[in-house]
Design a protein around this motif. Sequence first.
Motif, PDB file in Angstrom:
ATOM      1  N   SER A  65       1.079  -1.155  -0.044  1.00  0.00           N
ATOM      2  CA  SER A  65       0.007   0.054   0.027  1.00  0.00           C
ATOM      3  C   SER A  65       0.798   1.164   0.033  1.00  0.00           C
ATOM      4  O   SER A  65       0.404   2.364  -0.427  1.00  0.00           O
ATOM      5  N   GLY A  66       1.955   1.084   0.697  1.00  0.00           N
ATOM      6  CA  GLY A  66       2.689   2.447   0.927  1.00  0.00           C
ATOM      7  C   GLY A  66       3.502   2.700  -0.403  1.00  0.00           C
ATOM      8  O   GLY A  66       3.368   3.746  -1.028  1.00  0.00           O
ATOM      9  N   VAL A  67       3.803   1.435  -1.315  1.00  0.00           N
ATOM     10  CA  VAL A  67       4.608   1.651  -2.408  1.00  0.00           C
ATOM     11  C   VAL A  67       3.471   2.290  -3.447  1.00  0.00           C
ATOM     12  O   VAL A  67       3.668   3.032  -4.416  1.00  0.00           O
ATOM     13  N   THR A  68       2.345   1.755  -3.456  1.00  0.00           N
ATOM     14  CA  THR A  68       1.200   2.036  -4.361  1.00  0.00           C
ATOM     15  C   THR A  68       0.548   3.216  -4.219  1.00  0.00           C
ATOM     16  O   THR A  68       0.138   4.052  -5.273  1.00  0.00           O
ATOM     17  N   MET A  69       0.812   4.052  -3.116  1.00  0.00           N
ATOM     18  CA  MET A  69       0.197   5.491  -2.619  1.00  0.00           C
ATOM     19  C   MET A  69       1.012   6.379  -3.754  1.00  0.00           C
ATOM     20  O   MET A  69       0.306   7.552  -4.013  1.00  0.00           O
TER      21      MET A  69
END
Length: 367
Positions: free
Chosen positions: A291-295
């Motif tokens: 999720s952090g990367v996708t953000m």
Amino acid sequence: MVFAGVYVLLVGYMSRGWWALPDFLGARKKPETTVSVLIAARNEAANIGRTLSDILAQDFPKEQLEIIVVDDHSTDATSTIVQSFASQGVKLLTLNESEPLNSYKKKAISLAIGEAKGQFIITTDADCRMGPDWLATVVACMEECDYFLLSAPVVYSQQRSFFEELQTLEFLYLIGLGAAGIGNRYPSTCNGANLIYRRDVFYEMGGFNGIDHLASGDDELFLHKVAARYPDKIGFCKSRDAIVYTDAKRSLRGFINQRRRWASKSTHYKSKGIVVLGVCIWLFNVLLLVSGVTMFAYQGIWPVVVAAFSLKFLTELIFLSPLCRFAKRTDLLVYLPILTVVHVLYMAYIGIAGNLGKYQWKGRRVN
């Protein structure tokens, strides 16, 4: 967010386990049991002398104490240093195993137990320190509560860098999870640097049979064997006098190899509940990482990611605060926001790396 909720419930459940543990106030009478303190040492010339000095300085009847060190193919002065304590009753055994093993430590402990005369077996490591009341405290807890196996706290000390401060806080988390599992009557983990069990129970369990091919697990997997038969006879000694102190790893490589070794035993857990707990925690951290990367690509999801990280931080703050007070290290909580983020990457990596490939430990390549 579903996994975040599951994570909160799991850590909340573990927090309940910590508070459920009674505070052990110490020995109320003279110990009645003979004990054998066992140390498996490999190339520990820099540390073994101070550890033996701490054990010999214990406020414990000398006639009831036996100390055995097993030298595991050391190439330094470990044996010479141990032999210098012979006049004070320290016994030195040598592991002469010629065939390659995956767990020399289990072999060393089994050898020592075969020679031991104590009714209680206490394992610790060659780089540990203890206060003078350590031995009397853990033995009294075993006797008064009639435990078959007792886990006791281990805390990192003498930090020399920011990296070691982070390790100390993270390690308190691990010790707390082990203690809380016992408090919830669902033992999951412990640490062989401060572990005590009955010698007759060791042989009743068949010793390390069935787990002797694994590089790690002389503590945790043996705990599971005892818990499967005697779940109500396992305790945690919640006392500052029972703390054993050791050092964090100085390098990232040493830290990673240590944690890969610890993680390597997770696929051999017999309890499905412990496996599910570990998988849920791992999945939560992996999803946070993704999720952090996708953000950065889809900025619309950043409120969800921030909320999940915030929930993780607050949950861990609630769990770690009493543990830091217990260890008298509340100063470490200032590092928790950093650890909350770093821990996500670490957990995702170790969960995979710990069960794949080989790694270095004590100068050996381990499968």
